[in-house]
Design a protein around this motif. Structure first.
Motif, PDB file in Angstrom:
ATOM      1  N   SER B 195      34.666  36.193  36.299  1.00 26.92           N
ATOM      2  CA  SER B 195      33.888  35.241  35.483  1.00 26.92           C
ATOM      3  C   SER B 195      34.110  35.425  33.995  1.00 26.92           C
ATOM      4  O   SER B 195      33.960  34.485  33.225  1.00 26.92           O
ATOM      5  N   ILE B 196      34.473  36.635  33.598  1.00 28.62           N
ATOM      6  CA  ILE B 196      34.606  36.879  32.158  1.00 28.62           C
ATOM      7  C   ILE B 196      35.647  35.972  31.513  1.00 28.62           C
ATOM      8  O   ILE B 196      35.434  35.450  30.423  1.00 28.62           O
ATOM      9  N   GLY B 197      36.756  35.744  32.188  1.00 25.34           N
ATOM     10  CA  GLY B 197      37.784  34.865  31.643  1.00 25.34           C
ATOM     11  C   GLY B 197      37.252  33.464  31.387  1.00 25.34           C
ATOM     12  O   GLY B 197      37.493  32.862  30.335  1.00 25.34           O
ATOM     13  N   LEU B 198      36.475  32.958  32.347  1.00 24.74           N
ATOM     14  CA  LEU B 198      35.961  31.597  32.230  1.00 24.74           C
ATOM     15  C   LEU B 198      34.868  31.502  31.156  1.00 24.74           C
ATOM     16  O   LEU B 198      34.847  30.565  30.363  1.00 24.74           O
ATOM     17  N   ILE B 199      33.996  32.501  31.114  1.00 27.61           N
ATOM     18  CA  ILE B 199      32.972  32.493  30.066  1.00 27.61           C
ATOM     19  C   ILE B 199      33.623  32.507  28.705  1.00 27.61           C
ATOM     20  O   ILE B 199      33.204  31.808  27.790  1.00 27.61           O
ATOM     21  N   SER B 200      34.634  33.314  28.569  1.00 28.81           N
ATOM     22  CA  SER B 200      35.235  33.455  27.258  1.00 28.81           C
ATOM     23  C   SER B 200      35.874  32.146  26.801  1.00 28.81           C
ATOM     24  O   SER B 200      35.842  31.791  25.625  1.00 28.81           O
ATOM     25  N   LEU B 201      36.403  31.354  27.746  1.00 33.39           N
ATOM     26  CA  LEU B 201      36.898  30.024  27.374  1.00 33.39           C
ATOM     27  C   LEU B 201      35.751  29.129  26.909  1.00 33.39           C
ATOM     28  O   LEU B 201      35.864  28.436  25.904  1.00 33.39           O
ATOM     29  N   ALA B 202      34.653  29.166  27.664  1.00 31.55           N
ATOM     30  CA  ALA B 202      33.497  28.339  27.298  1.00 31.55           C
ATOM     31  C   ALA B 202      32.994  28.724  25.902  1.00 31.55           C
ATOM     32  O   ALA B 202      32.700  27.870  25.063  1.00 31.55           O
ATOM     33  N   TYR B 203      32.942  30.018  25.656  1.00 30.32           N
ATOM     34  CA  TYR B 203      32.497  30.518  24.343  1.00 30.32           C
ATOM     35  C   TYR B 203      33.330  29.929  23.214  1.00 30.32           C
ATOM     36  O   TYR B 203      32.812  29.382  22.247  1.00 30.32           O
ATOM     37  N   HIS B 204      34.660  30.056  23.362  1.00 28.94           N
ATOM     38  CA  HIS B 204      35.530  29.598  22.284  1.00 28.94           C
ATOM     39  C   HIS B 204      35.498  28.084  22.131  1.00 28.94           C
ATOM     40  O   HIS B 204      35.498  27.566  21.016  1.00 28.94           O
ATOM     41  N   LEU B 205      35.426  27.367  23.261  1.00 35.09           N
ATOM     42  CA  LEU B 205      35.367  25.909  23.187  1.00 35.09           C
ATOM     43  C   LEU B 205      34.095  25.441  22.499  1.00 35.09           C
ATOM     44  O   LEU B 205      34.112  24.484  21.741  1.00 35.09           O
ATOM     45  N   SER B 206      33.000  26.132  22.769  1.00 36.25           N
ATOM     46  CA  SER B 206      31.723  25.639  22.271  1.00 36.25           C
ATOM     47  C   SER B 206      31.571  25.829  20.765  1.00 36.25           C
ATOM     48  O   SER B 206      30.638  25.343  20.186  1.00 36.25           O
ATOM     49  N   ARG B 207      32.484  26.530  20.150  1.00 39.62           N
ATOM     50  CA  ARG B 207      32.397  26.625  18.681  1.00 39.62           C
ATOM     51  C   ARG B 207      33.635  26.059  17.992  1.00 39.62           C
ATOM     52  O   ARG B 207      34.171  26.652  17.079  1.00 39.62           O
TER      53      ARG B 207
END
Lengths: 208, 208
Positions: B195-207
């Motif tokens: 899940s960490i890989g996917l969260i990290s994409l969401a994190y970067h996209l959201s900013r």
DNA sequence: TAGATTGTTAATCGATTAACAATC
DNA sequence: TAGATTGTTAATCGATTAACAATC
């Protein structure tokens, strides 16, 4: 973009905090100190506080952090407060494994579209999602404003698929194919190279 | 143990060098400079040289590195020069995906044993390997001196399986279950948290 | 010899940790 | 008030990069 100077290492730890807090929340713990949180995940309390400090002041001095409050802040920081449209390309074993993977749903991240080259698979379901033919890629991405593409296809096609996804408007790619792909720098890219984990175990074992 | 002071980051880069060199070797390139190698993988030449320098002097000044020579050294350094006995626990989708994953064989790493709880699966083959019942775990590990255990089972059983593997003599664990497990410090452990890989994409996209 | 490239030292950069004033 | 814990500054530690003598 307040993370201009947030260390990359801090960002990698945020999901770990998040999941520990989810667990604490389920256990009805309502306040936790940086010391206790750190001990649970093997990170010094001072690092926990420093990491959180990049995003705001979420605790109370002398008390600690309210679990639900911190959880809510982290959900927002991590981008989990919004819905993401995610497409999975490749409904083979790995595709099946990813779509069933328990970790994503817990985070509110759902794979909402699945594509495959194999016409025989088209129409059957992977979880709740109907498999569509890969020829529909551009349409699916455009019509649904897909944000994230997951590539679980053979290595030879990875670059091609990635280019098509990006061309259609996808803004982030998570590549599981055993081939490094290259994309314009404005696209978020994770090459999830599974062999590295295994090599690194062999490396450490061989020097014991 | 010459790696007492080798940075962890260096160790993570070694597999990347290795795979690039394998590719160069297949392309019949016989000499490469740190500059060229670095450019191919996006790492400065000075870092390539520094990383290699922890293990010896493998290049020739004014010339560069002989690809087959460096490859041979890296194979040894990475522990790929020896055979490893590897057991996979869990023959579900993820287990299938891992056993078919192209990246491992290229490195000479083979999953030689597969276990599953489901008696119906026992006897059928996953690639070349016959699936055995998980009750055989201790016997399989002991009889074959298994070095590495890969856990691709539901999260609830991960800790239990890990403990059994370690008890039977396994020295390294690669855990894919979405649950962190804990083991004595002398056991090499990688928690592969997808899940960490996917969260990290969401994190970067959201900013953005 | 002239040009190229290594291996390594020293300088820089960035991340972690210790220490402590602020405050609940 | 006394004890606890945060948020943040300053010190430390570790990794990257620049520079260059050695040498092919």
């Amino acid at each position: 973009m307040k993370d201009a100077m947030t260390p990359a290492t801090t960002i990698e730890r945020l999901p770990i905090y998040y999941r520990c807090l989810q667990k604490l929340d389920r256990m009805d713990v309502d306040v936790i100190s940086s010391k206790d949180l750190g001990e649970r995940i093997g990170i010094p309390s001072t690092q926990v506080r420093k990491d959180l400090s990049y995003y705001g002041e979420f605790g109370r001095r002398g008390v600690g952090y309210e679990v639900p409050v911190l959880l809510k802040h982290l959900r927002k920081i991590l981008g989990l407060a919004q819905e993401w449209e995610i497409v999975l390309v490749g409904a083979g074993d790995l595709g099946h494994a990813l779509s069933k993977y328990g970790g994503f749903k817990k985070l509110g991240l759902n794979i909402n579209h699945v594509l495959d080259v194999d016409s025989d698979k088209v129409g059957s379901k992977l979880g709740d999602v109907e498999i569509q033919h890969i020829d529909e890629l551009v349409d699916v991405v455009k019509e649904n404003n897909v944000d994230i593409g997951i590539i679980a296809a053979p290595g030879d096609y990875a670059q091609e698929i990635a280019d098509e996804l990006v061309g259609a408007g996808v803004k982030a790619i998570w590549n599981f194919a055993p081939a490094r792909i290259k994309l314009p720098p404005e696209i978020e890219l994770r090459n999830e190279d599974l062999s590295i984990g295994l090599i690194s175990l062999a490396y450490h074992l061989s020097r014991k």
